[in-house]
Scaffold this motif. Structure first.
Motif, short mmCIF file in Angstrom:
data_model
loop_
_atom_site.label_atom_id
_atom_site.label_comp_id
_atom_site.label_asym_id
_atom_site.label_seq_id
_atom_site.Cartn_x
_atom_site.Cartn_y
_atom_site.Cartn_z
N PRO A 235 0.84 -1.21 0.00
CA PRO A 235 0.00 0.00 0.00
C PRO A 235 0.87 1.26 0.00
CG PRO A 235 -0.71 -1.57 1.68
CD PRO A 235 0.62 -2.04 1.18
N GLY A 236 0.32 2.32 -0.56
CA GLY A 236 1.03 3.60 -0.55
C GLY A 236 0.59 4.50 -1.68
N ASP A 237 1.06 5.75 -1.63
CA ASP A 237 0.71 6.74 -2.65
C ASP A 237 1.50 6.48 -3.93
OD1 ASP A 237 -1.08 8.02 -1.00
OD2 ASP A 237 0.38 9.49 -0.28
N VAL A 238 0.81 6.67 -5.04
CA VAL A 238 1.40 6.44 -6.36
C VAL A 238 1.22 7.68 -7.21
CG1 VAL A 238 1.30 5.06 -8.46
CG2 VAL A 238 0.95 3.96 -6.24
N LEU B 19 0.78 15.83 -17.35
CA LEU B 19 -0.25 16.05 -16.33
C LEU B 19 -0.02 15.06 -15.20
CD1 LEU B 19 -3.43 16.41 -18.58
CD2 LEU B 19 -2.01 18.23 -17.63
N HIS B 20 -0.22 15.53 -13.97
CA HIS B 20 0.09 14.73 -12.79
C HIS B 20 -1.16 14.43 -11.99
CE1 HIS B 20 1.58 14.34 -8.50
NE2 HIS B 20 2.22 13.37 -9.12
N ALA B 21 -1.24 13.23 -11.45
CA ALA B 21 -2.32 12.84 -10.54
C ALA B 21 -1.74 11.90 -9.51
CB ALA B 21 -3.46 12.18 -11.29
N VAL B 22 -2.47 11.70 -8.44
CA VAL B 22 -2.03 10.81 -7.36
C VAL B 22 -3.16 9.84 -7.04
CG1 VAL B 22 -1.22 10.64 -4.97
CG2 VAL B 22 -0.52 12.58 -6.39
N THR B 23 -2.83 8.59 -6.85
CA THR B 23 -3.77 7.59 -6.37
C THR B 23 -3.14 6.85 -5.20
OG1 THR B 23 -5.20 5.76 -7.04
CG2 THR B 23 -2.97 5.74 -7.90
N ARG B 24 -3.97 6.14 -4.48
CA ARG B 24 -3.44 5.37 -3.34
C ARG B 24 -3.67 3.89 -3.59
NH1 ARG B 24 -1.00 6.03 1.18
NH2 ARG B 24 -1.17 4.51 2.87
N LEU B 25 -2.58 3.14 -3.54
CA LEU B 25 -2.63 1.70 -3.72
C LEU B 25 -3.00 1.06 -2.38
CD1 LEU B 25 -2.01 -0.64 -5.73
CD2 LEU B 25 0.35 -0.55 -4.92
N VAL B 26 -4.01 0.21 -2.41
CA VAL B 26 -4.44 -0.43 -1.16
C VAL B 26 -4.41 -1.95 -1.33
CG1 VAL B 26 -5.85 1.52 -0.45
CG2 VAL B 26 -6.87 -0.33 -1.82
#
Length: 743
Positions: free
Chosen positions: A720-723, A736-743
């Motif tokens: 898990p963690g921010d991607v 272009l940048h975005a952030v998702t969180r891996l769970v």
């Protein structure tokens, strides 16, 4: 937690190789039960075809036996397969001899058909620049149709080695430096070669090579040692093989090289532990050319018998060209040094492949004279070669929109050794392309520009040596022209196998030519001919327009004219990073970060990870490429949580004045993990074609398995963690940048 095997394969399935029917298995078992050890050794022995030779040597020692001696050995059951021959008549003669052997086991005919049989397509690295799995599959299907019409069943391709050192000559044979692109194209080429039915007349058995890690040879030196961690081996070098196996590849070839201290041909942890136990691959593993004999030079075997023993016990099923299995397996088995069960296992794999190819029921499959007359060099295949060549071209630079050329351009000077030289179109491993059916750029332009005063052609220099008066004539031609097309780069024998280079620059004689022509102040379009990324210097690097054209094959001239005059939009993107200097190699965009990253500003700063004389960056980045219009990435939407496969959606707009195609690229990086993650990794890409002013939303799927981590023990896991997600136009583009969180 995702299973170890599913992460390695990139999908939760075993290799796509269905089990043989019970009847076929019984047939194989019956044959094995009746075979002598000498006949078994024969089925495991592959030799260069001297019955129908290519007409030019491709390997040392190919003519060890004349045709009569080879036919006698085939009748005696001492040969199971022949390679690098072509032509139906000779193949039928050889197959008749095989059917006259005691057990009548048919031969299988193989060859190094790397990027074309007789119709030569762009080298695989150039094909990879299209970033198009569907195109790669179509090309492989066309190559298979020609090769099987010429009497072949099996190709030693695709080469799926991930290559990150541009000094290595065999970069030309693969898909470049990226793992994801390598996986996508490996699977596509296997599907294309083999089709839907491996027993069909036009199906060509695929052989991903070289298992494994060959692309990591030290210093880019051909045949050199590979020292690679278990984590890097599994995370970087194995995935394209896994993708090829999942696509149904019928065979695999072992690497020439030492891998972590043990030559691959005798490396049981590699060929049995990794290949069989982890990847569950069921097809035969063939050695590279005389690689079992070379175990002696490696210092891994004391003599020929020891080399044969070590190779067969490690998992090398087929010995290529050395004859060691013929010569030594019978005695080794008799002495108890090699178990008969291991020999039978290898023979079962070879006979299983022949059964899948349909050779037991139709031994003259793909040996049809009518097909040889009608399926080779067709108009449709040539048209596909031209399409492939145009798709491979990468527009690196186009200052002031110098390209496309205007129809009003009055005088063109085509200067350089590659403008008027059909011998340099194909590049390495062009198989039967030596018949010279290719069209160079000078020939094409002469047909297109009918007024003789509008085109002047001057070589200016040789490939590696000057021509007396060449530069003077080239400079005069440039001064009399409105625009200069400068066709320079590498010769066909400067890349490919056994062609490592310590300096990946333009040869000195050609660089001098370029510098002299640039001094005329005429606008210059550089047409690079090459089998690897190059470090461009001087006037070449400074030219206002630069095209990476690789070795494009038989339709080089028409394809380049299509691009130069704007009949076709350049859509190619770099599958390898062009460095600023050779000393940066090995280099890849997805390198690991350092604890002391260099500053964003260009001025030197002490105490950071940097070179004194070059940036820690590429001159032209992986994924880079321009077109004749411009695109904007306007918005991106990513899922806030990545628990299952989800879409990342980007809006793309054509902000230029003409219709064009853009390659949308999705890169990721997990910010914090138990192992350092690459600064960026490509995970998806997609083409979008838009009219001027048009926009469209493009969805790119992303799932947890795309972020899996492999450690030094070979354990794979998702943490898990921010991607970080980037939608960009190259690996170096902020995009272009975005952030998702891996769970």
């Amino acid at each position: 937690m995702v299973s170890r095997r599913s992460v390695l394969l990139g999908m939760s399935m075993l290799p796509a190789w269905p089990a043989l029917a019970r009847e076929a298995q019984d047939r194989i078992d019956d044959l094995i039960g009746r075979m002598t050890i000498e006949e078994k050794a024969g089925q495991l022995s592959c030799f260069s075809d001297t019955i129908r030779p290519l007409g030019r040597p491709t390997n040392p020692g190919e003519a060890a036996r004349d045709a009569a001696a080879m036919l006698m050995a085939i009748r005696a059951g001492q040969i199971g397969m022949l390679f690098n021959g072509h032509g139906v008549a000779g193949a039928r003669k050889a197959q008749r001899a095989a059917l006259q052997s005691r057990l009548g086991i048919p031969l299988v005919f193989a060859a190094d058909v790397i990027h074309g049989y007789e119709t030569i397509f762009p080298i695989p690295l150039g094909e990879a620049a299209a970033f198009d799995a569907a195109l790669s599959e179509r090309i492989a299907r066309a190559v298979a149709s020609e090769a099987t019409a010429g009497g072949l069943h099996w190709t030693f391709a695709p080469m799926v080695d991930v290559a990150r050192d541009q000094r290595w000559g065999r970069v030309a044979e693969g898909a470049g430096e990226d793992v994801h692109l390598g996986c996508v194209l490996a699977a596509a080429r296997v599907r294309g070669f083999q089709g839907n039915d491996l027993s069909a007349d036009d199906a060509l058995c695929a052989t991903p090579k070289h298992f494994a890690g060959y692309g990591a040879v030290g210093g880019g030196m051909e045949y050199g040692a590979v020292d690679v961690s278990p984590a890097t081996l599994r995370a970087v070098h194995v995935p394209p093989f896994a993708a090829a196996f999942a696509a149904g590849a019928g065979a695999v070839m072992a690497s020439f090289t030492d891998v972590n201290g043990i030559p691959a041909t005798a490396n049981r942890p590699l060929l049995t532990g990794l290949l069989r136990d982890e990847l569950a691959f069921r097809g035969p593993c063939v050695s590279d050319y005389q690689a079992d004999l070379e175990l002696i030079a490696h210092g891994a075997a004391s003599d020929e018998a020891d080399a044969a023993r070590r190779a067969i016990l490690a998992g090398t099923d087929v010995s290529m060209q050395s004859g060691l299995y013929n010569a030594h397996l019978p005695a080794l088995v008799a002495a108890g040094r090699v178990p008969m069960a291991r020999v039978d296992e290898a023979v079962r794999r070879v006979l299983g492949l022949k059964m899948r190819l349909g050779l037991f029921d139709r031994p003259f499959r793909s040996l049809d004279r009518a097909a040889e007359r009608t399926r080779i060099g067709t108009l449709a295949t040539r048209a596909l070669a031209r399409e492939a060549a145009t798709r491979a071209v990468v527009l690196l630079r186009n200052d002031g929109d110098l390209l496309p050329l205007s129809s009003a351009t009055k005088r063109i000077a085509l200067i350089g050794p590659f403008g008027d030289d059909p011998a340099q179109l194909d590049g390495p491993w062009s198989f039967a392309g030596y018949r010279r059916t290719g069209i160079d750029l000078a020939t094409t332009l002469r047909g297109r520009i009918t007024a003789p005063t509008r085109l002047i052609v001057e070589p200016g220099s040789g490939i590696e040596a000057p021509i007396p008066g060449g530069i003077e004539r080239a400079v005069a031609a440039a001064r009399g022209a409105d625009i200069v097309l400068l066709a320079i780069g590498e010769g066909g024998d400067m890349s490919g196998e056994a062609n490592s280079r310590t300096s990946i620059t333009i040869p000195v004689a050609q660089q001098a030519l370029a510098d002299a022509v640039a001094a005329t102040d005429r606008p210059i379009v550089v047409l690079l001919r090459h089998g690897r990324a190059l470090a461009l210097q001087g006037a070449v690097a400074a030219a206002p327009a630069i095209l990476a054209t690789w070795f494009l094959g038989c339709e080089t001239g028409p394809a380049l004219a299509d691009i130069l005059f704007g009949d076709v939009e350049p859509t190619g993107r770099l599958p390898v990073s062009f460095p600023f200097a050779t000393g940066q190699e090995p280099w890849s965009y997805d390198r690991l970060p350092t604890g002391r990253p260099p500053p964003a500003e260009p001025q030197p700063q002490g105490g950071t990870g940097r070179w004194r004389d070059a940036p820690d960056a590429a001159c032209y980045a992986f994924g880079h490429g321009l077109g004749y219009t411009r695109f904007a990435l306007e918005t991106v939407t990513a899922p806030p949580v990545l628990a299952d496969a989800s879409d990342v959606v980007v809006t793309v707009r054509n902000i230029g004045a003409r219709r064009g195609t853009h390659l949308v690229q999705l890169y990721v990086r997990q910010r914090v993990a138990s192992l350092a993650r690459p600064v960026r990794q490509l995970k998806r890409f997609a083409h979008v074609t838009l009219d001027a002013g048009e926009s469209r939303a493009v969805a790119l799927p992303l799932g947890p398995a795309d972020l899996a981590i492999v450690d030094g023990r070979g354990t794979r896991r998702i943490e898990p963690g921010d991607v970080d997600i980037w939608i960009a136009s190259s690996s170096a583009d902020p995009g272009l940048h975005a952030v998702t969180r891996l769970v």
